[in-house]
Design an enzyme around this catalytic site. Structure first.
Site, mmCIF file in Angstrom:
data_model
loop_
_atom_site.group_PDB
_atom_site.id
_atom_site.type_symbol
_atom_site.label_atom_id
_atom_site.label_comp_id
_atom_site.label_asym_id
_atom_site.label_seq_id
_atom_site.Cartn_x
_atom_site.Cartn_y
_atom_site.Cartn_z
ATOM 1 N N GLU A 1 78.762 19.802 53.194
ATOM 2 C CA GLU A 1 80.151 19.529 52.803
ATOM 3 C C GLU A 1 80.867 20.739 52.220
ATOM 4 O OE1 GLU A 1 80.187 15.975 50.395
ATOM 5 O OE2 GLU A 1 79.686 14.744 52.131
ATOM 6 N N GLU B 1 75.251 11.583 56.755
ATOM 7 C CA GLU B 1 75.373 10.738 55.558
ATOM 8 C C GLU B 1 76.369 9.622 55.834
ATOM 9 O OE1 GLU B 1 76.396 12.542 51.749
ATOM 10 O OE2 GLU B 1 75.125 14.270 52.203
HETATM 11 C C1 BGC Z 1 77.282 14.269 49.071
HETATM 12 C C2 BGC Z 1 76.198 13.606 48.269
HETATM 13 C C3 BGC Z 1 76.788 12.515 47.419
HETATM 14 C C4 BGC Z 1 77.416 11.484 48.321
HETATM 15 C C5 BGC Z 1 78.054 10.324 47.600
HETATM 16 C C6 BGC Z 1 78.326 13.347 49.596
HETATM 17 O O1 BGC Z 1 79.571 13.851 49.244
HETATM 18 O O2 BGC Z 1 76.743 15.093 50.061
HETATM 19 O O3 BGC Z 1 75.564 14.576 47.510
HETATM 20 O O4 BGC Z 1 75.861 11.915 46.584
HETATM 21 O O5 BGC Z 1 78.395 12.080 49.113
HETATM 22 O O6 BGC Z 1 79.125 10.741 46.832
#
Ligand code: BGC
Length: 429
Positions: free
Chosen positions: A164, A344
Site C-alpha cells: 500500500e 487483502e
Molecule cells: C493494511 C493492513 C491493515 C488492514 C486493515 C491494510 O491497509 O495493509 O496492515 O491492517 O488494511 O486496516
C-alpha cells in the site's frame, strides 16, 4: 451458483489463504519506527502498544498448521526489515534463519508463500536518515531486497515489494496520522515517487538474483484500491473529484509501474524507463468505498472531501461494507493485462456473522469479475488472526481466528470454517 452447476467459480490452482504483516503479529519489533512511536503518549488508541502482539514470531508453526487445517493453500506475510538489517549494511544471520524456518514451514505444509518486503515499518536507522522522504532510500531498499532474494528466494513464490504505497505516503506524510507525522502534500508525493523508484530497483534486483535457469519470479506490490463515488452524483464537481481521487490514489502508482511515468500531483513529473513493466501481477487490497465531494474548505487537500455513506452497513471502524466495489475495482484493473491476486480483503467486526456475510458477498463479486474476464488467481483474506491494527491498536478484530492477547490462545471463528468450506467445495453458499 455452485460447483454442482458444472462450471467453476474459481479457476484451477486458485490461491486461497490469508495475510498478515510482521509488526502486526510477530511481537517485539523493538528496532523499528512504529515501536518507538507507540511508546509516545496518545499515539495509539487506548494507549495500546504492539508489545508481544500475537507472539507469532514464536508461534508461527501452530498458526500455519491452523491455516493448513482450514484448507488454505497459500499465505501472505511480511518480513521485518528492522530484524534482517538491524544496523545499516549489517545483515543479521539469525533473523534470516528465522524467516527460513517460517517460510520452510509453509512450504512443508504444501502452501504457496507470498512475501512482502515493506509493510509500513522501517528500521530505526533508516528513519534517522530521513526515511522515505530521502532519495537514497531506493538504493537502500534495493540492497535489502537483493539480500532477501539471495537468502530466502528459494522459499518464495510471490513477492510484494511494498504494501500500500499510497496509504503509507498519505498516512505518514500528508495526513500526519502515522509516523513520521508529516503534513505536507509535496512531501507525500515525493515519498510516493521514492516508493515507486524503490519498487523498480527491488523488482530488477529480485529478477537478477532469481531469474536464472528459466525461472521467473513473480513480483508486484499490494495496492490499496479504494472505490470513490461522487457524494452527490448529480454534481459535476463531485463527479470530477471522485474521478480525480481514483486517478491519484488508485491509478497513478500502478500506471507508473506500467509505463514508467511518475505523474503525481504537485511534484515534477518524471519518467524512468527502468520502471516500465515492473509488475508481474497486480495485488489488490480492497476494503471499502468513500464518497467524494468538492469542498472549498479543503485547499490543503486539493479541495477534495471524503465521507462515508450514511445509511450504509459499516464495520467496527466505520468503513462502509460495499462488496460491489470489489467487482468494480477488479474490472478497473483488467486493462493492465496482468494476473490479479487479491492480496487483502477483510472486515473489522466483533460480530462474526457479519464477517461470514462479508466473505460470501465479496467472493461472489470476485466470481462475477472472473466470469467477466478478469484473470483473478487468488484471494488472501485479511487477516488470519486478530492483530495490532496500527493507530487503532488491538480493539479491531480482523481475524478469521480470534486472539486472546492475555493468554495468546487462538479461537477459530465460525467464519473461518465457512471460508474453509468455500475453499473445499469451490462454491458459495
Ligand atoms: C493494511 C493492513 C491493515 C488492514 C486493515 C491494510 O491497509 O495493509 O496492515 O491492517 O488494511 O486496516
Amino acid at each position: 451458483m455452485g460447483g454442482s452447476e458444472g462450471h467453476r467459480l474459481f479457476p484451477e490452482g486458485f490461491l486461497w489463504g490469508a495475510a498478515t504483516s510482521s509488526h502486526q503479529v510477530e511481537g517485539n519489533n523493538v528496532n523499528n519506527d512504529w515501536w518507538d512511536w507507540e511508546q509516545l503518549p496518545g499515539k495509539v488508541a487506548h494507549g495500546d502498544k504492539s508489545g508481544d502482539a500475537c507472539d507469532h514470531y514464536n508461534g508461527y508453526r501452530q498458526d500455519f498448521a491452523m491455516a493448513r487445517d482450514l484448507g488454505h493453500n497459500a499465505h501472505r506475510l511480511s518480513l521485518e526489515w528492522s530484524r534482517i538489517e538491524p544496523a545499516e549494511g549489517r545483515f543479521d544471520r539469525g533473523a534470516v534463519e528465522h524467516y527460513r524456518d517460517v517460510l520452510g514451514t509453509l512450504k512443508s505444509f504444501g502452501m504457496a508463500t507470498m512475501v512482502t518486503l515493506h509493510h509500513f515499518t522501517n528500521p530505526r536507522w533508516l528513519t534517522a536518515k530521513g526515511g522515505w522522504a530521502r532519495p537514497e532510500v531506493a538504493g537502500l531498499f534495493e540492497r535489502y531486497s537483493r539480500h532477501v532474494a539471495e537468502q530466502l528466494g528459494d522459499l518464495v513464490d510471490f513477492w510484494v515489494t511494498i504494501n500500500e504505497p499510497m496509504v503509507y505516503a498519505t498516512h505518514g506524510f500528508l495526513l500526519g496520522l502515522w509516523p513520521p507525522e508529516k503534513k505536507s502534500i509535496v512531501l507525500a508525493f515525493r515519498v510516493a515517487k521514492n516508493l515507486a523508484k524503490a519498487h523498480g530497483r527491488a523488482y530488477h534486483a529480485i529478477h537478477e538474483v532469481l531469474g536464472v535457469r528459466g525461472r521467473r519470479p513473480m513480483v508486484g506490490i499490494a495496492k490499496n484500491m479504494m472505490l470513490f463515488d461522487p457524494k452527490n452524483p448529480a454534481s459535476r464537481l463531485d463527479r470530477m473529484v471522485a474521478q480525480k481521487l481514483d486517478r491519484i490514489f488508485n491509478r497513478s502508482f500502478l500506471d507508473a509501474l506500467a509505463n514508467g511515468v511518475m505523474a503525481f500531483p504537485v511534484v515534477s513529473r518524471e519518467t524512468d524507463p527502468r520502471l516500465d513493466g515492473t509488475q508481474d501481477f497486480i495485488g489488490v487490497n480492497y476494503y471499502s468505498r468513500s464518497l467524494a465531494a468538492f469542498s472549498l474548505r479543503k485547499p490543503q487537500m486539493l479541495f477534495m472531501d471524503l465521507s462515508v455513506k450514511e445509511d450504509a452497513e459499516k464495520n467496527s471502524l466505520g468503513w462502509e461494507v460495499y462488496p460491489e466495489g470489489l467487482y468494480r475495482i477488479l474490472m478497473s484493473v483488467k486493462g493492465y493485462r496482468l494476473p490479479v491476486y487479491i492480496t487483502e480483503n477483510g472486515i473489522a467486526t466483533t460480530d462474526d456473522r457479519q464477517r461470514e456475510r462479508f466473505i460470501v458477498a465479496h467472493l461472489r463479486e470476485v466470481a462475477r469479475a472472473i466470469a467477466d474476464g478478469v484473470d483473478v488467481r487468488g484471494y488472501l483474506h485479511w487477516s488470519l488472526i486478530d492483530n495490532f491494527e496500527w493507530k487503532e491498536g488491538f480493539a479491531p478484530r480482523f481475524g478469521l481466528v480470534g486472539v486472546d492477547y492475555k493468554t495468546q490462545a487462538r479461537n477459530i471463528r465460525p467464519s473461518a470454517r465457512l471460508y474453509s468450506d468455500i475453499i473445499r467445495t469451490g462454491s458459495l453458499p
